[in-house]
Write a protein that holds these residues in place. Structure first.
Motif, PDB file in Angstrom:
ATOM      1  N   LYS A 274       1.236  15.152   0.781  1.00 25.30           N
ATOM      2  CA  LYS A 274       1.985  14.273   1.685  1.00 25.30           C
ATOM      3  C   LYS A 274       1.824  12.820   1.268  1.00 25.30           C
ATOM      4  CE  LYS A 274       2.786  13.902   6.663  1.00 25.30           C
ATOM      5  NZ  LYS A 274       2.276  14.312   7.988  1.00 25.30           N
ATOM      6  N   LEU A 275       0.617  12.450   0.824  1.00 27.35           N
ATOM      7  CA  LEU A 275       0.374  11.094   0.327  1.00 27.35           C
ATOM      8  C   LEU A 275       1.271  10.808  -0.867  1.00 27.35           C
ATOM      9  CD1 LEU A 275      -2.289  11.474   2.063  1.00 27.35           C
ATOM     10  CD2 LEU A 275      -3.448  10.155   0.292  1.00 27.35           C
ATOM     11  N   GLU A 276       1.320  11.756  -1.789  1.00 26.14           N
ATOM     12  CA  GLU A 276       2.121  11.564  -3.000  1.00 26.14           C
ATOM     13  C   GLU A 276       3.604  11.451  -2.673  1.00 26.14           C
ATOM     14  OE1 GLU A 276       1.029  10.925  -6.052  1.00 26.14           O
ATOM     15  OE2 GLU A 276      -0.948  10.922  -5.108  1.00 26.14           O
ATOM     16  N   MET A 277       4.076  12.240  -1.718  1.00 25.23           N
ATOM     17  CA  MET A 277       5.485  12.180  -1.314  1.00 25.23           C
ATOM     18  C   MET A 277       5.841  10.796  -0.770  1.00 25.23           C
ATOM     19  SD  MET A 277       7.556  12.196   1.652  1.00 25.23           S
ATOM     20  CE  MET A 277       6.700  13.049   2.974  1.00 25.23           C
ATOM     21  N   LEU A 278       4.967  10.239   0.063  1.00 23.42           N
ATOM     22  CA  LEU A 278       5.236   8.927   0.666  1.00 23.42           C
ATOM     23  C   LEU A 278       5.181   7.814  -0.377  1.00 23.42           C
ATOM     24  CD1 LEU A 278       3.248   9.484   3.965  1.00 23.42           C
ATOM     25  CD2 LEU A 278       5.715   9.165   3.790  1.00 23.42           C
ATOM     26  N   LYS A 279       4.220   7.894  -1.277  1.00 25.68           N
ATOM     27  CA  LYS A 279       4.138   6.885  -2.353  1.00 25.68           C
ATOM     28  C   LYS A 279       5.390   6.937  -3.231  1.00 25.68           C
ATOM     29  CE  LYS A 279       0.305   5.967  -4.523  1.00 25.68           C
ATOM     30  NZ  LYS A 279      -0.994   6.043  -5.230  1.00 25.68           N
ATOM     31  N   LYS A 280       5.814   8.151  -3.563  1.00 24.10           N
ATOM     32  CA  LYS A 280       6.987   8.324  -4.425  1.00 24.10           C
ATOM     33  C   LYS A 280       8.257   7.825  -3.751  1.00 24.10           C
ATOM     34  CE  LYS A 280       9.293  11.785  -7.300  1.00 24.10           C
ATOM     35  NZ  LYS A 280       9.420  13.224  -7.626  1.00 24.10           N
ATOM     36  N   ALA A 281       8.300   7.903  -2.420  1.00 22.89           N
ATOM     37  CA  ALA A 281       9.489   7.459  -1.677  1.00 22.89           C
ATOM     38  C   ALA A 281       9.574   5.941  -1.603  1.00 22.89           C
ATOM     39  CB  ALA A 281       9.480   8.056  -0.270  1.00 22.89           C
TER      40      ALA A 281
ATOM     41  N   ILE B  84       3.471  -1.211   3.595  1.00 21.41           N
ATOM     42  CA  ILE B  84       3.437  -0.051   4.479  1.00 21.41           C
ATOM     43  C   ILE B  84       2.009   0.474   4.523  1.00 21.41           C
ATOM     44  CG2 ILE B  84       4.367   2.258   4.921  1.00 21.41           C
ATOM     45  CD1 ILE B  84       6.756   1.448   3.098  1.00 21.41           C
ATOM     46  N   CYS B  85       1.541   0.752   5.718  1.00 17.78           N
ATOM     47  CA  CYS B  85       0.187   1.275   5.886  1.00 17.78           C
ATOM     48  C   CYS B  85       0.236   2.534   6.733  1.00 17.78           C
ATOM     49  CB  CYS B  85      -0.703   0.203   6.539  1.00 17.78           C
ATOM     50  SG  CYS B  85      -2.447   0.643   6.581  1.00 17.78           S
ATOM     51  N   PHE B  86      -0.351   3.605   6.207  1.00 15.94           N
ATOM     52  CA  PHE B  86      -0.436   4.862   6.945  1.00 15.94           C
ATOM     53  C   PHE B  86      -1.874   5.098   7.373  1.00 15.94           C
ATOM     54  CE2 PHE B  86       3.406   5.550   4.404  1.00 15.94           C
ATOM     55  CZ  PHE B  86       4.285   6.035   5.362  1.00 15.94           C
ATOM     56  N   ASN B  87      -2.058   5.300   8.666  1.00 11.06           N
ATOM     57  CA  ASN B  87      -3.377   5.565   9.232  1.00 11.06           C
ATOM     58  C   ASN B  87      -3.610   7.080   9.336  1.00 11.06           C
ATOM     59  OD1 ASN B  87      -5.856   5.079  10.513  1.00 11.06           O
ATOM     60  ND2 ASN B  87      -4.925   4.998  12.537  1.00 11.06           N
TER      61      ASN B  87
END
Length: 292
Positions: free
Chosen positions: A123-130, A111-114
């Motif tokens: 928000k970065l931490e939330m996505l990594k944790k998910a 998964i790559c977020f631009n």
């Protein structure tokens, strides 16, 4: 001669000969009779009809290593599901549908977020944790500021990578950065609807060095998971498996049952609540399809 289909438009398939020539080819009628459609990424045998006009005819489609339905491409080594951190906001339901689709087809996926430059740390931490507990590597980049691009180059090296995701998140901009010769049209976000204009209208394969290929695909605003039994859906959420031994009932689908290890893990924060909620919504969708 042998080559690889790099683009298909209006009944023509553009075949790269492995050197520096691309032939506009039609597919023989035999493929229609076999109900086989050539795909971008297909390795093919073709004959040259007019060398001067660079025209040919596809005579054989060589065996495929794999095949994706959406996007419709073949012989993929890995997929990058590409979303923006903001403008537009990431649609995690759509993201999870992409991941299920890739899991079904057994394609390794990251998964790559631009638009890292526009985002907040929490928000970065939330996505990594998910997503990292589910086994998906998560990368954050900024195409605009060219941050994290070298890491992406490394991950793509020597592989055929399909780049898939919604419109307006920067897929074409990333392709242009990695392969300037692509000279692709990039679109602005519609301020009114906060969604990208469709700048890529067909799947296209770019050779970006050595055995490294990149497929840019049309943006999707929706994706339907089809031909899957609702009871099998849990198998395509990898993070569920280690908690299933704590389920009271054999064959638990983690929706209505009591004493469910997966639901307990969600409550304890070990499984992402948004991931579970998207699982539940997709389960109900597939269940309704089965009923009708």
């Amino acid at each position: 001669m042998k080559g690889k289909i790099i683009k298909g438009i209006a009944g023509f398939y553009y075949v790269h000969d492995g050197n520096d020539k691309v032939y506009a080819c039609k597919a023989k009628g035999i493929f229609r009779n076999r109900n086989v459609k050539p795909l971008v990424g297909d390795d093919v045998e073709f004959s040259i009809i007019h060398e001067k006009d660079m025209e040919g005819s596809i005579t054989e489609i060589l065996p495929r290593k794999n095949q994706l339905i959406r996007p419709a491409v073949a012989n993929v080594d890995q997929a990058v599901v590409f979303f923006a951190m903001t403008h537009p906001e990431p649609n995690l339901n759509l993201l999870d549908r992409f991941l299920v689709t890739m899991e079904i087809q057994n394609i390794p996926v990251m998964i790559c977020f631009n638009k890292l430059d526009l985002s907040e740390t929490d928000k970065l931490e939330m996505l990594k944790k998910a997503y990292e507990p589910a086994g998906y590597p998560v990368y954050f980049i900024s195409v605009y500021e060219e941050k994290g691009i070298e890491k992406i180059r490394e991950l793509f090296q020597g592989k055929t990578t399909v780049l898939a995701g919604p419109s307006g998140v920067g897929k074409s901009s990333l392709t242009n950065l990695l392969y300037p010769q692509a000279d692709m049209e990039t679109g602005n976000i519609s301020r009114k609807i906060q969604r990208g204009k469709h700048t890529t209208r067909h799947s296209q394969l770019f050779g970006i060095g050595g055995e490294t290929y990149l497929m840019d695909t049309p943006g999707f605003s929706s994706m339907y998971v089809e031909d899957l039994d609702c009871r099998e859906l849990k198998n395509f959420f990898p993070e569920f498996s280690i908690y299933e031994e704590n389920c009271r009932f054999l064959g638990c689908v983690h929706v209505g049952e009591r004493d469910c290890g997966v639901k307990t893990a969600v409550g304890e924060g070990k499984i992402s609540e948004s991931r579970y909620e998207n699982y539940r919504l997709l389960y109900e969708e597939l269940k309704d399809k089965r009923r009708y």
